[in-house]
Write a protein that holds these residues in place. Structure first.
Motif, short mmCIF file in Angstrom:
data_model
loop_
_atom_site.label_atom_id
_atom_site.label_comp_id
_atom_site.label_asym_id
_atom_site.label_seq_id
_atom_site.Cartn_x
_atom_site.Cartn_y
_atom_site.Cartn_z
N GLU A 441 -144.12 12.01 -1.64
CA GLU A 441 -144.86 12.73 -0.60
C GLU A 441 -145.95 13.60 -1.22
O GLU A 441 -147.04 13.73 -0.69
CB GLU A 441 -143.91 13.59 0.24
N TRP A 456 -146.67 15.84 6.73
CA TRP A 456 -145.49 15.77 7.60
C TRP A 456 -145.88 15.87 9.07
O TRP A 456 -145.39 15.11 9.92
CB TRP A 456 -144.52 16.89 7.24
N ARG A 459 -147.44 12.66 10.21
CA ARG A 459 -146.40 11.65 10.39
C ARG A 459 -145.74 11.80 11.76
O ARG A 459 -145.52 10.81 12.47
CB ARG A 459 -145.33 11.80 9.30
N ARG A 466 -140.75 8.76 7.64
CA ARG A 466 -140.76 8.82 6.18
C ARG A 466 -139.71 7.87 5.65
O ARG A 466 -138.54 7.94 6.02
CB ARG A 466 -140.49 10.24 5.71
#
Length: 475
Positions: A441, A456, A459, A466
């Protein structure tokens, strides 16, 4: 390499100052008294002398005569500030009040050495600004003004500084804390006809209310308990030069009345005296408060406000200065790298993006502190956003993603399909899905030029879960 002599009887202070200067590429010698300095060194042979005011035996001001033209920077406690100002009248180039921070000392040393070198190189120094010096500025607005930044608001500020500096008009500098109001005041002084006279800086918020009038206007012997001798005030010490009153909104009303007399009549009256004396002082004031609103509620004299508000300069906060923030950040990084002996550091893409998008409520001062911390903590060659220690949410990244070639964002892996016609969101999704099996990441975020937190959040918004595989290390 400039050679500096430190004369200070306190061993701890002398050693700490020596280490600070040596870390910043200065050659340093030291002595504990004027007599020791005379016995061990040829005093005129130094480029700069930094001396405490109070020393065993002869006072530090004796070095002014012994230096024979070498600049002398006087160090003093705040309680002896007026004595330091008196030493400037005797020929000291500047004074610095203890306790001082490292940057304050380094800036003073660099400025004095630069000015002394320029004075030596110039056949003569005119008492007024050279013709045309206010007509054209360097591209970054720095040069003789000495402030970093080239955004439209700062270019307008530079233009006003050049117009206002040669006059004797009072100036009110407004701006949030940490925006650099004292830098503007110094520029106004240095570009004025008073540049060779003292610039006396006073932080009105730092002096106890019971002492402010005595500090500013002086007192006669016996004026109050402890006044064993008459003393000149800081306004009197600035005679012929410039008085900079920082945080003037904190000045008590009674002191405001006395200051108004200075502006209206050009004279002062020491505490406990019945006689007035003339002074020629140009006043520059600064505040982060709304003086007009304070005047309406009786917390600031309205007549003083209008006297101060002849020329008003408003410094924009850092968050409104666009790309200036990166220019300033890089200058601070270079300075901190030199101080810490780290010549290999640079900002990672996520750090530059964080610097651009963070609101910097503490302005330039907060930025400088964040970079100093990052340089100290950085173990590699690249400063990440995490090392800056700022709390930021990056939701709108169009400007940062636009025009980013796929090959720059990748990790040596060619995408399985063309990306030239992808939208911004499609590109993000495509890149993450393409590389998340073999990149962590942290690596994904770095290649995209964003923070892990932003990765994040994107996403979540785009519904990209993830995935963890054997090829990527959890982080």
């Amino acid at each position: 390499m400039p050679h500096i002599l430190i004369v200070e009887d306190e061993t701890i202070i002398r050693s700490a100052l020596r280490r600070l200067l040596e870390r910043n590429q200065y050659e340093v010698s030291e002595a504990g008294s004027v007599q020791e300095a005379q016995e061990r060194f040829s005093i005129p042979g130094f480029d700069l002398i930094v001396s405490d005011l109070r020393l065993p035996g002869a006072p530090g001001i004796e070095l002014i005569k012994l230096a024979q033209g070498t600049p002398v920077l006087i160090m003093t406690s705040y309680a002896s500030l007026r004595s330091a100002v008196d030493s400037m009248k005797m020929g000291a180039v500047d004074y610095i009040a203890k306790p001082f921070d490292h940057d304050e000392m380094l800036q003073a040393v660099a400025r004095i050495l630069r000015d002394h070198q320029q004075a030596q190189n110039a056949p003569s120094t005119p008492s007024t600004l050279p013709r045309g010096s206010a007509d054209k500025a360097p591209e970054n607005g720095n040069g003789e003004i000495g402030i970093i930044g080239s955004c439209a608001a700062m270019q307008e500020m530079y233009s006003k500084i050049r117009k206002v500096a040669p006059t004797d008009s009072n100036v009110l500098i407004q701006g949030e804390s940490g925006t650099g109001k004292e830098l503007v005041a110094r520029a106004l002084h240095n570009l004025s006809r008073r540049a060779k006279a003292p610039l006396i800086s006073v932080n009105c918020a730092a002096i106890p209310e019971t002492l402010i009038e005595s500090e500013l206007f002086g007192h006669e012997k016996g004026a109050f308990t402890g006044a064993s001798a008459g003393r000149a005030g800081l306004v009197e010490a600035a005679d012929g030069g410039t008085l900079f009153l920082d945080e003037i909104g904190e000045l008590p009303l009674e002191a405001q009345a006395r200051l108004l007399r200075v502006l209206q009549e050009g004279e002062i009256r020491r505490v406990g005296s019945v006689q007035s004396q003339k002074v020629d002082v140009r006043l520059i004031a600064a505040t982060h408060r709304d003086l007009k609103s304070l005047a309406k509620v009786g917390q600031f004299r309205e007549d003083l406000y209008y006297r101060l508000h002849v020329i008003a300069l408003k410094l924009p906060p850092l968050r409104e200065r666009g790309s200036d923030v990166l220019e300033i950040a890089r200058a601070f990084l270079a300075r901190q790298c030199q101080r810490q002996g780290r010549n290999d550091l640079s900002f990672a893409a996520d750090a530059e993006q964080a610097i651009r998008h963070y609101s910097w409520p503490g302005n330039v001062r907060e930025l400088e502190n964040a970079i100093e911390r990052a340089v100290i903590l950085c173990e590699g060659k690249s400063i990440s956003a995490e090392l800056l220690g700022i709390d930021i949410e990056l939701d709108d990244l169009e400007d940062d993603f636009a025009g980013l070639p796929a090959q720059q964002a990748g990790n040596g892996h060619e995408p399985s399909e063309p990306t030239e016609d992808l939208s911004l969101e499609d590109y993000f999704q495509h890149f993450v899905l393409e590389h998340q099996d073999h990149m962590t990441e942290t690596e994904l975020a770095r290649k995209l030029g964003i923070s892990r937190k932003c990765l994040w959040e994107r996403r979540q918004r785009l519904g990209i879960p993830r995935r963890k595989s054997s090829g990527a290390t959890a982080d």
